[in-house]
Design a protein around this motif. Structure first.
Motif, mmCIF file in Angstrom:
data_model
loop_
_atom_site.group_PDB
_atom_site.id
_atom_site.type_symbol
_atom_site.label_atom_id
_atom_site.label_comp_id
_atom_site.label_asym_id
_atom_site.label_seq_id
_atom_site.Cartn_x
_atom_site.Cartn_y
_atom_site.Cartn_z
ATOM 1 N N PHE A 117 14.584 -38.533 -13.026
ATOM 2 C CA PHE A 117 13.951 -39.814 -13.309
ATOM 3 C C PHE A 117 14.858 -40.744 -14.095
ATOM 4 N N GLY A 118 16.123 -40.388 -14.231
ATOM 5 C CA GLY A 118 17.076 -41.238 -14.925
ATOM 6 C C GLY A 118 17.009 -41.034 -16.423
ATOM 7 N N ALA A 119 18.069 -41.400 -17.093
ATOM 8 C CA ALA A 119 18.149 -41.208 -18.538
ATOM 9 C C ALA A 119 17.101 -42.033 -19.262
ATOM 10 N N ASP A 120 16.746 -43.196 -18.702
ATOM 11 C CA ASP A 120 15.746 -44.035 -19.369
ATOM 12 C C ASP A 120 14.373 -43.921 -18.713
ATOM 13 N N GLY A 121 14.211 -42.993 -17.743
ATOM 14 C CA GLY A 121 12.914 -42.757 -17.108
ATOM 15 C C GLY A 121 12.535 -43.749 -16.042
ATOM 16 N N GLY A 169 13.909 -44.028 -13.067
ATOM 17 C CA GLY A 169 14.197 -43.558 -11.720
ATOM 18 C C GLY A 169 15.599 -43.839 -11.266
ATOM 19 N N GLY A 170 16.440 -44.315 -12.166
ATOM 20 C CA GLY A 170 17.803 -44.630 -11.793
ATOM 21 C C GLY A 170 18.646 -43.403 -11.524
ATOM 22 N N GLY A 171 18.111 -42.244 -11.838
ATOM 23 C CA GLY A 171 18.858 -41.016 -11.614
ATOM 24 C C GLY A 171 19.898 -40.824 -12.694
ATOM 25 N N GLY A 172 20.456 -39.687 -12.722
ATOM 26 C CA GLY A 172 21.472 -39.368 -13.702
ATOM 27 C C GLY A 172 22.363 -38.318 -13.097
ATOM 28 N N GLU A 173 23.280 -37.856 -13.832
ATOM 29 C CA GLU A 173 24.172 -36.817 -13.336
ATOM 30 C C GLU A 173 23.507 -35.475 -13.560
ATOM 31 N N PRO A 174 23.081 -34.755 -12.497
ATOM 32 C CA PRO A 174 22.418 -33.467 -12.676
ATOM 33 C C PRO A 174 23.363 -32.463 -13.313
ATOM 34 N N SER A 175 22.759 -31.528 -14.035
ATOM 35 C CA SER A 175 23.573 -30.467 -14.620
ATOM 36 C C SER A 175 24.101 -29.572 -13.516
ATOM 37 N N ALA A 181 11.977 -23.238 -17.667
ATOM 38 C CA ALA A 181 13.161 -23.761 -16.994
ATOM 39 C C ALA A 181 12.766 -24.856 -15.996
ATOM 40 N N LEU A 182 11.663 -24.666 -15.309
ATOM 41 C CA LEU A 182 11.199 -25.679 -14.363
ATOM 42 C C LEU A 182 10.823 -26.957 -15.094
ATOM 43 N N ALA A 183 10.106 -26.832 -16.206
ATOM 44 C CA ALA A 183 9.706 -28.015 -16.973
ATOM 45 C C ALA A 183 10.926 -28.762 -17.498
ATOM 46 N N GLU A 184 11.886 -28.021 -18.031
ATOM 47 C CA GLU A 184 13.109 -28.643 -18.548
ATOM 48 C C GLU A 184 13.832 -29.384 -17.428
ATOM 49 N N GLU A 185 13.877 -28.752 -16.275
ATOM 50 C CA GLU A 185 14.542 -29.333 -15.116
ATOM 51 C C GLU A 185 13.819 -30.591 -14.640
ATOM 52 N N ALA A 186 12.507 -30.526 -14.565
ATOM 53 C CA ALA A 186 11.723 -31.650 -14.056
ATOM 54 C C ALA A 186 11.772 -32.843 -14.992
ATOM 55 N N LEU A 187 11.937 -32.593 -16.281
ATOM 56 C CA LEU A 187 11.972 -33.684 -17.251
ATOM 57 C C LEU A 187 13.384 -34.180 -17.531
ATOM 58 N N SER A 188 14.363 -33.585 -16.879
ATOM 59 C CA SER A 188 15.754 -33.963 -17.133
ATOM 60 C C SER A 188 16.063 -35.323 -16.512
ATOM 61 N N PRO A 189 17.104 -35.987 -17.008
ATOM 62 C CA PRO A 189 17.513 -37.283 -16.451
ATOM 63 C C PRO A 189 17.934 -37.204 -14.982
ATOM 64 N N ALA A 245 19.992 -26.316 -12.373
ATOM 65 C CA ALA A 245 20.655 -27.029 -11.297
ATOM 66 C C ALA A 245 19.657 -27.960 -10.623
ATOM 67 N N PRO A 246 20.126 -28.988 -9.912
ATOM 68 C CA PRO A 246 19.224 -29.908 -9.230
ATOM 69 C C PRO A 246 18.260 -29.168 -8.306
ATOM 70 N N MET A 247 17.119 -29.765 -8.089
ATOM 71 C CA MET A 247 16.077 -29.121 -7.294
ATOM 72 C C MET A 247 16.354 -29.221 -5.815
#
Length: 161
Positions: free
Chosen positions: A139-143, A145-151, A128-136, A157-159
């Protein structure tokens, strides 16, 4: 040591009782077959490792011996702590850059550290931590760092601590 039925190596103190190996030997260290020993540590430092052929016990690979490891342990620990501080600072700078240079980078890194603590405490799975850390969300949808909408909610949930 490596247990026959578990994928990862296990750690046990030198004076641990034998509860894992059949036979009459009461001490685990004497009951373990030698081929199952993966590494040996002195406090936090690995002094013998089968896979990397590290031998700081007998010095058979031309490295130091256990007496020197014991005598210089405090210095080794200080060097290790300094290296960890440098790594954390580099990670914080990288995370801050990925978040557009905002001071939020340090806060996000601290939150991530707290999540790792939850994994260590068994409150959150590593997957779960890995999935969370790699989510948009981080680091953004394109990686970039633009960020994305957290689940929303749950383990993903966001960290935020």
């Amino acid at each position: 040591y490596r247990d026959r039925f578990r994928p990862a190596a296990l750690e046990a103190p030198f004076d641990a009782p034998n509860e894992a190996v059949r036979g009459g030997e009461r001490s685990l260290v004497f009951a373990l077959p030698e081929h199952r020993i993966e590494f040996i540590k002195y406090r936090r430092r690995v002094v013998w490792h089968k896979g990397s052929r590290t031998d700081l016990v007998f010095g058979s690979t031309g490295q130091c011996r256990i007496q020197e490891v014991v005598a210089t342990y405090a210095e080794w620990e200080e060097d290790r702590a300094a290296a960890l501080r440098r790594a954390r600072a580099r990670a914080s700078r990288a995370l801050s850059r990925s978040l557009g240079g905002k001071p939020a980078g340090r806060e996000a890194l601290a939150a991530f550290g707290r999540r790792v603590g939850r994994v260590n405490a068994g409150e959150l799975t590593a997957a779960a931590l890995a999935e969370e850390a790699l989510s948009p969300a981080y680091f953004g949808a394109d990686g970039d760092g633009g960020g994305g909408e957290p689940s929303a909610g749950g383990e993903n949930a966001p960290m935020a601590a």
